[in-house]
Design a protein around this motif. Sequence first.
Motif, short mmCIF file in Angstrom:
data_model
loop_
_atom_site.label_atom_id
_atom_site.label_comp_id
_atom_site.label_asym_id
_atom_site.label_seq_id
_atom_site.Cartn_x
_atom_site.Cartn_y
_atom_site.Cartn_z
N LEU A 173 29.95 -44.84 -13.87
CA LEU A 173 29.22 -44.55 -12.64
C LEU A 173 28.66 -43.13 -12.73
O LEU A 173 29.33 -42.22 -13.21
N ALA A 174 27.43 -42.97 -12.28
CA ALA A 174 26.80 -41.65 -12.27
C ALA A 174 26.04 -41.45 -10.96
O ALA A 174 25.47 -42.40 -10.42
N LEU A 175 26.06 -40.22 -10.48
CA LEU A 175 25.36 -39.87 -9.24
C LEU A 175 24.41 -38.75 -9.58
O LEU A 175 24.83 -37.65 -9.94
N LEU A 176 23.11 -39.00 -9.47
CA LEU A 176 22.10 -38.03 -9.89
C LEU A 176 21.08 -37.82 -8.78
O LEU A 176 20.62 -38.78 -8.15
N ARG A 177 20.71 -36.56 -8.58
CA ARG A 177 19.63 -36.28 -7.64
C ARG A 177 18.29 -36.54 -8.32
O ARG A 177 18.06 -36.11 -9.46
N ALA A 178 17.43 -37.26 -7.64
CA ALA A 178 16.08 -37.54 -8.15
C ALA A 178 15.18 -36.38 -7.74
O ALA A 178 14.83 -36.25 -6.57
N GLU A 179 14.82 -35.54 -8.68
CA GLU A 179 13.98 -34.38 -8.40
C GLU A 179 12.51 -34.75 -8.55
O GLU A 179 12.07 -35.15 -9.62
N ARG A 180 11.80 -34.66 -7.46
CA ARG A 180 10.38 -35.07 -7.42
C ARG A 180 10.20 -36.45 -8.04
O ARG A 180 9.49 -36.64 -9.03
N PRO A 181 10.86 -37.46 -7.45
CA PRO A 181 10.75 -38.81 -8.01
C PRO A 181 9.32 -39.33 -7.92
O PRO A 181 8.57 -38.96 -7.01
N THR A 182 8.94 -40.17 -8.86
CA THR A 182 7.64 -40.79 -8.77
C THR A 182 7.61 -41.70 -7.55
O THR A 182 8.63 -42.25 -7.13
N VAL A 183 6.43 -41.87 -7.00
CA VAL A 183 6.28 -42.75 -5.85
C VAL A 183 6.68 -44.18 -6.22
O VAL A 183 7.34 -44.88 -5.43
N SER A 184 6.34 -44.62 -7.42
CA SER A 184 6.67 -45.98 -7.83
C SER A 184 8.18 -46.20 -7.90
O SER A 184 8.68 -47.25 -7.49
N THR B 263 19.39 -38.93 -3.66
CA THR B 263 20.43 -39.07 -4.67
C THR B 263 20.59 -40.54 -5.01
O THR B 263 20.70 -41.39 -4.10
N VAL B 264 20.60 -40.84 -6.30
CA VAL B 264 20.66 -42.23 -6.76
C VAL B 264 22.00 -42.46 -7.43
O VAL B 264 22.45 -41.67 -8.27
N LEU B 265 22.63 -43.56 -7.07
CA LEU B 265 23.88 -43.98 -7.70
C LEU B 265 23.55 -44.98 -8.80
O LEU B 265 22.84 -45.97 -8.57
N TYR B 266 24.06 -44.70 -10.01
CA TYR B 266 23.85 -45.59 -11.15
C TYR B 266 25.18 -46.19 -11.57
O TYR B 266 26.21 -45.50 -11.59
N VAL B 267 25.15 -47.45 -11.95
CA VAL B 267 26.32 -48.12 -12.50
C VAL B 267 25.91 -48.71 -13.84
O VAL B 267 25.00 -49.55 -13.91
N GLY B 268 26.56 -48.23 -14.90
CA GLY B 268 26.19 -48.69 -16.23
C GLY B 268 24.75 -48.38 -16.58
O GLY B 268 24.09 -49.15 -17.30
N GLY B 269 24.23 -47.27 -16.05
CA GLY B 269 22.86 -46.87 -16.31
C GLY B 269 21.82 -47.55 -15.45
O GLY B 269 20.62 -47.30 -15.61
#
Length: 204
Positions: free
Chosen positions: A43-54, A92-98
Motif C-alpha cells: 500500500l502506498a499513499l502519494l500526493r498528486a502534485e499538479r495532476p493531469t486533468v485526465s 492524495t491518492v491511495l495505491y494498492v499494488g501500484g
Amino acid sequence: MPTPPDLRVVPGLPPGKLRVVITFLEMTSPPNAPKLRPPVEKLALLRAERPTVSFYRYLYNTVGEPWLWVDRRKLDDDALAAIIHDPKVEITVLYVGGVPAGFAELDRRGKDGTVDLRYFGMIPEFVGIRLGPFLLGCAIDAAWTGGARKLTVNTCTLDHPKALRLYQRAGFVPVRQEVRIADDPRVTGVIPPNAAPQHPIVTS
C-alpha cells in the motif's frame, strides 16, 4: 445529530429530478483515536502534485459515478485545472499494488483555518476491505498536521449508505442538514443512464 428535515415538504418529484438530503459535519479538534494500521500489504499513499486533468477525471469519475458525483464533470478542462493545481488543494491518492484504489481531496482555501474534505472515496473494486477508514484517517491527520483549525465535510443520501456513520466514527459531528431537489445527471446526459441503479430515475 440534528433533527432530520421534513421530507414531506416535497410531496412528489418531477421527472428527471432527485431528492437529496445533505448532512454537513465538522471536527473542531484532532481525534484521540489511535491511527489505523494499513489493512493490506503493498500500500502506498502519494500526493498528486499538479495532476493531469485526465488522471483527475479518471479518479473523480470512477470513484464518483456510483454515487452520481457530477459537479467536477460539468467543468471544462481549464476550470478544473485551476482548482486541482491550486497549491491550497491537496489531492492524495491511495495505491494498492501500484494500482489507484481511492483518493482524498483537502481544500485549504477556506477562511480562518477551515479545511474542507471536499472529496473522498474508493474505486469500486476496492470497497469493502477497510481501505476507506484507513484513507479517511490519513486525510484527517494530514489536515490537522497541516495547520487546520476546523475540518469540515458533507455527505448525502446519494453516497454510500455507510458514509455518514464512517465520518461520525472518525470524529466528525453533524451540525445541520438540508434537502435539495437536483437535476438527475443521468437524464441530462452528464453521467451514463445505467449508473447508480439503487436510485431509480423518476420518469413520470
